[in-house]
Design a protein around this motif. Sequence first.
Motif, PDB file in Angstrom:
ATOM      1  N   ASN A  20      -6.413  11.455  -1.592  1.00 43.83           N
ATOM      2  CA  ASN A  20      -6.016  11.560  -0.180  1.00 43.83           C
ATOM      3  C   ASN A  20      -5.890  13.016   0.247  1.00 43.83           C
ATOM      4  N   ARG A  64       4.458   6.988  -4.310  1.00 44.90           N
ATOM      5  CA  ARG A  64       4.083   7.553  -5.598  1.00 44.90           C
ATOM      6  C   ARG A  64       3.861   9.072  -5.500  1.00 44.90           C
ATOM      7  N   ALA A  65       3.455   9.560  -4.312  1.00 43.22           N
ATOM      8  CA  ALA A  65       3.124  10.985  -4.186  1.00 43.22           C
ATOM      9  C   ALA A  65       4.326  11.902  -4.469  1.00 43.22           C
ATOM     10  N   SER A 110      -1.888  10.152  -6.968  1.00 42.91           N
ATOM     11  CA  SER A 110      -0.531   9.609  -7.089  1.00 42.91           C
ATOM     12  C   SER A 110      -0.565   8.087  -6.921  1.00 42.91           C
ATOM     13  N   SER A 111      -1.745   7.567  -6.556  1.00 42.99           N
ATOM     14  CA  SER A 111      -1.860   6.119  -6.338  1.00 42.99           C
ATOM     15  C   SER A 111      -1.822   5.347  -7.651  1.00 42.99           C
ATOM     16  N   ILE A 112      -1.136   4.197  -7.635  1.00 46.59           N
ATOM     17  CA  ILE A 112      -1.199   3.316  -8.810  1.00 46.59           C
ATOM     18  C   ILE A 112      -1.871   2.010  -8.392  1.00 46.59           C
ATOM     19  N   ASP A 113      -2.686   2.124  -7.322  1.00 47.13           N
ATOM     20  CA  ASP A 113      -3.382   0.964  -6.783  1.00 47.13           C
ATOM     21  C   ASP A 113      -4.611   0.676  -7.656  1.00 47.13           C
ATOM     22  N   SER A 141       2.307   1.934  -3.382  1.00 46.65           N
ATOM     23  CA  SER A 141       1.443   2.469  -4.424  1.00 46.65           C
ATOM     24  C   SER A 141       0.900   3.857  -4.083  1.00 46.65           C
ATOM     25  N   HIS A 142       0.766   4.172  -2.790  1.00 48.77           N
ATOM     26  CA  HIS A 142       0.206   5.458  -2.429  1.00 48.77           C
ATOM     27  C   HIS A 142       1.263   6.468  -2.011  1.00 48.77           C
ATOM     28  N   TRP A 191       0.835  -1.206   0.000  1.00 47.52           N
ATOM     29  CA  TRP A 191       0.000   0.000   0.000  1.00 47.52           C
ATOM     30  C   TRP A 191       0.870   1.256   0.000  1.00 47.52           C
TER      31      TRP A 191
END
Lengths: 349, 131
Positions: free
Chosen positions: B60, A282-283, B89-92, A278-279, A275
């Motif tokens: 977020n 990545r920011a 920015s998430s790639i989820d 990916s979150h 998690w």
Amino acid sequence: MIKDKSNYSILIIEDNPGDLFIFQEYLRDQILNPTIVSAHSFEEASKILKDDTQKFDIVFLDLSLPDKKGATLIHEILKIGKKVPIVVLTGYSDIQFSIESLHLGVSDYLIKDELTALALYKSLRYNIERGKYLVQLEQSEKRYIDLFHLSPQPMWIYDIDTLKFLDVNDAATKHYGYSYEEFLDMTILEIRPKEEIPTLNKVLQSMPLNHSGKIKGFYKHQKKDGTVIEVEITSNLVSRVGKTVRIILANDVTDRVQYIKAIIDQNEKLKEIAWVQSHVVRAPLARLMGLVKILDGGNDVPEKDKNFIYKELLNSADELDDIIRDISDKASKIEINNTDYDFGDITGR
Amino acid sequence: MTLEILLVDDDPVGQYLHNNILTKCDFPKQLLFENGALALDYILEKKDEDILFLIFLDINMPVMNGWELLDALHKMSITAIYKVVILTSSIDSSDRGKADDYPQVFKFVEKPLSVTCIDAIKENTDLASYF
């Protein structure tokens, strides 16, 4: 007439020389070459029986010897007789006792006054064969008892009415820490932690009382030293000396359960890391990419924007660095590989 | 009907970047909001003024995040006056799947926003007339 050619080894315990002579003659009448050994007293007979070099197929025993008689004589001979079939020789006066002697472990009785060569031979053959079957039966029973007692996994049998242990095997005494005698003085409730008892009572009440009463499940047990273990129970109803009892096979799966818990725990941590990847990671990365792209635009970027962009590029790089350190820290806390779980090779590799 | 662009993102860098690239691509002036609650208040205030709101929405955020804003707007049955581009920015992939549940979300974009992507947004049937 064709005589029996088998090599019978026969012991006759008889103090009356006349009777002894007749028995020998009768035996030789039907059997070609018997090995006949005779004893005239208990003392002589016991010497012969205790001598391991001589093995007998059958013993004929007169019930009144000069040095021992009746029940005592039978007991003593059985004790040293090494399971060789014993046929009692008796007169009319002792016939009632002879019948009763069958209870004591004697194979058969013959009445001297009615004896013929054929009847003696028939009794000899019959009792030798019967003796062999009895030995086989005993061995087979022993094999089954061994399956229980020598099983590497704890097993026990309990009374479904009183819940008392009726028998436990060596693995159970070893694993739970109670001696065999202690077990037999306990009920199955006493090997559980207190908080498990209501659950157990419920299970017991809902148990099928017929022969399809096969049960499998996971329970918590408690050893004598207080350690609580997780066990996988397989159980079945069996008939035992006219009573229905339950036989239990307990497999301690504590290690396995802990291992699975550790894997679940590790999985949670890995999910968390995924998690974060990916979150959170990545920011700042997206920010870096966007900012660089603006700088790439060339000279039309105002000077005050440039300062902002450089400052934020640095900030984002720092943030990325912090996050990666944090992930590495979390990953190092996954301790599953630091604990030894001995299951052999379960990965198949 | 006029078009208003709302940039909802708590990250000043994100706001700067999107503002920069959208302006470069001839988008009208954008209004900046730090969280979903502020954007919601603005939309509620102006919902009867014949405006089409194009919302660039980060997920977020503090106070009210992107999903919460979408839920709040969905409850108000004003679907005709807003369209959403999720900028995250998430790639989820589960976030992408979740976005499919909101019909007003017509694009799910992973940051940073690119020129190619903006061109695709302009070509959207409901928006093309404004450019």
